[in-house]
Motif scaffolding. Structure first.
Motif, PDB file in Angstrom:
ATOM      1  N   HIS A  90       0.834  -1.202   0.000  1.00 35.84           N
ATOM      2  CA  HIS A  90       0.000   0.000   0.000  1.00 35.84           C
ATOM      3  C   HIS A  90       0.871   1.255   0.000  1.00 35.84           C
ATOM      4  O   HIS A  90       0.611   2.210  -0.739  1.00 35.84           O
ATOM      5  CB  HIS A  90      -0.905   0.030   1.239  1.00 35.84           C
ATOM      6  CG  HIS A  90      -1.913  -1.068   1.308  1.00 35.84           C
ATOM      7  ND1 HIS A  90      -1.758  -2.146   2.151  1.00 35.84           N
ATOM      8  CD2 HIS A  90      -3.092  -1.263   0.664  1.00 35.84           C
ATOM      9  CE1 HIS A  90      -2.803  -2.953   2.026  1.00 35.84           C
ATOM     10  NE2 HIS A  90      -3.633  -2.441   1.124  1.00 35.84           N
ATOM     11  N   LEU A 108       2.468   1.972  -3.413  1.00 32.40           N
ATOM     12  CA  LEU A 108       1.564   2.543  -4.415  1.00 32.40           C
ATOM     13  C   LEU A 108       1.289   4.017  -4.129  1.00 32.40           C
ATOM     14  O   LEU A 108       1.115   4.813  -5.059  1.00 32.40           O
ATOM     15  CB  LEU A 108       0.263   1.748  -4.479  1.00 32.40           C
ATOM     16  CG  LEU A 108       0.400   0.358  -5.088  1.00 32.40           C
ATOM     17  CD1 LEU A 108      -0.928  -0.391  -5.049  1.00 32.40           C
ATOM     18  CD2 LEU A 108       0.911   0.436  -6.526  1.00 32.40           C
ATOM     19  N   ALA A 109       1.250   4.401  -2.862  1.00 33.17           N
ATOM     20  CA  ALA A 109       1.118   5.821  -2.533  1.00 33.17           C
ATOM     21  C   ALA A 109       2.354   6.582  -3.009  1.00 33.17           C
ATOM     22  O   ALA A 109       2.252   7.702  -3.535  1.00 33.17           O
ATOM     23  CB  ALA A 109       0.929   5.997  -1.029  1.00 33.17           C
ATOM     24  N   GLU A 151       2.131   7.091  -6.785  1.00 31.83           N
ATOM     25  CA  GLU A 151       1.256   8.201  -7.157  1.00 31.83           C
ATOM     26  C   GLU A 151       2.009   9.531  -7.101  1.00 31.83           C
ATOM     27  O   GLU A 151       1.955  10.336  -8.032  1.00 31.83           O
ATOM     28  CB  GLU A 151       0.047   8.247  -6.222  1.00 31.83           C
ATOM     29  CG  GLU A 151      -0.933   9.365  -6.534  1.00 31.83           C
ATOM     30  CD  GLU A 151      -2.095   9.396  -5.553  1.00 31.83           C
ATOM     31  OE1 GLU A 151      -3.230   9.629  -6.000  1.00 31.83           O
ATOM     32  OE2 GLU A 151      -1.872   9.206  -4.336  1.00 31.83           O
ATOM     33  N   LEU A 195      -5.525   4.521  -9.616  1.00 32.27           N
ATOM     34  CA  LEU A 195      -5.580   3.393  -8.688  1.00 32.27           C
ATOM     35  C   LEU A 195      -7.030   2.970  -8.500  1.00 32.27           C
ATOM     36  O   LEU A 195      -7.837   3.682  -7.898  1.00 32.27           O
ATOM     37  CB  LEU A 195      -4.961   3.785  -7.350  1.00 32.27           C
ATOM     38  CG  LEU A 195      -4.954   2.724  -6.247  1.00 32.27           C
ATOM     39  CD1 LEU A 195      -4.305   1.422  -6.717  1.00 32.27           C
ATOM     40  CD2 LEU A 195      -4.237   3.256  -5.007  1.00 32.27           C
ATOM     41  N   HIS A 225      -5.462   1.773   1.298  1.00 31.97           N
ATOM     42  CA  HIS A 225      -4.762   2.618   0.322  1.00 31.97           C
ATOM     43  C   HIS A 225      -4.732   4.071   0.799  1.00 31.97           C
ATOM     44  O   HIS A 225      -3.696   4.738   0.760  1.00 31.97           O
ATOM     45  CB  HIS A 225      -5.444   2.544  -1.047  1.00 31.97           C
ATOM     46  CG  HIS A 225      -5.143   1.306  -1.819  1.00 31.97           C
ATOM     47  ND1 HIS A 225      -3.854   0.907  -2.130  1.00 31.97           N
ATOM     48  CD2 HIS A 225      -5.963   0.371  -2.362  1.00 31.97           C
ATOM     49  CE1 HIS A 225      -3.900  -0.210  -2.834  1.00 31.97           C
ATOM     50  NE2 HIS A 225      -5.153  -0.563  -2.982  1.00 31.97           N
ATOM     51  N   GLU A 226      -5.884   4.550   1.250  1.00 32.31           N
ATOM     52  CA  GLU A 226      -5.969   5.932   1.707  1.00 32.31           C
ATOM     53  C   GLU A 226      -5.090   6.157   2.933  1.00 32.31           C
ATOM     54  O   GLU A 226      -4.387   7.176   3.024  1.00 32.31           O
ATOM     55  CB  GLU A 226      -7.415   6.307   2.028  1.00 32.31           C
ATOM     56  CG  GLU A 226      -8.303   6.481   0.805  1.00 32.31           C
ATOM     57  CD  GLU A 226      -8.964   5.188   0.338  1.00 32.31           C
ATOM     58  OE1 GLU A 226      -9.892   5.247  -0.489  1.00 32.31           O
ATOM     59  OE2 GLU A 226      -8.536   4.100   0.795  1.00 32.31           O
ATOM     60  N   SER A 275      -2.359   7.219  -0.368  1.00 24.61           N
ATOM     61  CA  SER A 275      -2.910   7.411  -1.710  1.00 24.61           C
ATOM     62  C   SER A 275      -4.034   8.440  -1.650  1.00 24.61           C
ATOM     63  O   SER A 275      -4.915   8.358  -0.798  1.00 24.61           O
ATOM     64  CB  SER A 275      -3.450   6.090  -2.276  1.00 24.61           C
ATOM     65  OG  SER A 275      -2.397   5.181  -2.520  1.00 24.61           O
ATOM     66  N   VAL A 308      -8.270   7.238  -5.023  1.00 26.94           N
ATOM     67  CA  VAL A 308      -8.555   5.805  -5.067  1.00 26.94           C
ATOM     68  C   VAL A 308      -9.993   5.627  -5.544  1.00 26.94           C
ATOM     69  O   VAL A 308     -10.915   6.231  -4.994  1.00 26.94           O
ATOM     70  CB  VAL A 308      -8.391   5.147  -3.681  1.00 26.94           C
ATOM     71  CG1 VAL A 308      -8.564   3.631  -3.793  1.00 26.94           C
ATOM     72  CG2 VAL A 308      -7.040   5.495  -3.069  1.00 26.94           C
TER      73      VAL A 308
END
Length: 243
Positions: free
Chosen positions: A76, A79-80, A83, A95, A104-105, A109, A112
């Motif tokens: 996770h 991926l942040a 971004e 995403l 994710h948040e 991120s 999303v």
């Protein structure tokens, strides 16, 4: 199959239950997954909610508590970072997740798209209003907007319901330079069909999974292993211009 994927500026990432498994949130179709122990038709359909709302609320109240207790893992967080890194390079990450958790948040991120809804939201079936929600839901829970009781439900997509944001997802996929699926079973449509859609657009495809998905043969490249290992390594390649 392993393989390199060409440079990408606009990356479409689809995530599934496998990315949250290392955070302690169970998958659904794998050995020991939720649907091997429970009949989804009894807890995850509009008909189930109409027939036994108490059972459905109990199931989702438990899932909500589990999601709140879980913490984002290295996948996770990576991926942040992707971004932010792509934006700094003039690129973009789209995403899209099948997951209803907010990991994710919480990893950082900012954008999303939850195609199957969000567990930490509730929706009133009487007035249609959705709310951020962290508490348990029950038959006596009043809607904060209209005051009706017995109408509040998790704002998630149940079997037989249409996934959310499909037009936005289709538009983003058509504009992507690279399609990557992370921790997906390849068994749930329409998400499982996005790799074929990407291939039709001539977009390179990559799967990052613990084990081969049902639609593994559709991907040009696959890297197997835990998401907490494969995703950070791939993100470093993308941001470093090596993939």
């Amino acid at each position: 199959m392993n393989g390199a994927v060409g440079p990408a500026r606009t990356v479409f990432v689809l995530t599934g239950a496998g990315i949250s498994a290392e955070s302690g949130l169970g998958t659904f179709r794998d050995a020991g997954g939720a649907w091997t122990r429970l009949d989804p038709m009894k807890v995850a359909t509009p008909e189930a909610f109409a027939a036994d709302p108490v059972l459905v609320h109990d199931f989702y109240n438990g899932r909500r508590r589990d999601a709140l207790a879980a913490k984002p893992n290295a996948a996770h967080v990576a991926l942040a970072r992707l971004e932010t890194g792509l934006a700094e390079q003039g690129g973009r990450l789209f995403l899209c997740t099948q997951n209803v958790d907010d990991l994710h948040e919480r990893a950082g991120s900012r954008r999303v798209v939850h195609m199957h809804g969000e567990l930490l939201k509730a929706r009133c079936t009487a007035c249609g209003t959705a709310f951020a929600w962290q508490d348990d839901l029950g038959l006596e829970t009043p809607c904060p907007h209209c005051g009706r009781r017995g109408e509040m439900r998790p704002d998630v997509v149940w079997f037989g319901e249409m996934p959310m944001h499909l037009d936005t997802i289709d538009e983003a996929l058509a504009e992507a330079d690279l399609f990557v699926a992370v921790g997906t079973s390849g068994a749930v449509y329409p998400a499982a069909g996005y790799v074929a859609q990407a291939r039709a657009f001539g977009i390179p495809t990559l799967a990052l999974n613990l084990e081969a998905a049902d639609n593994a043969g559709m991907f040009e490249a696959t890297r197997l292993g835990p998401a907490s290992r494969t995703v950070p390594a791939w993100v470093e390649e993308i941001l470093g211009g090596r993939a």
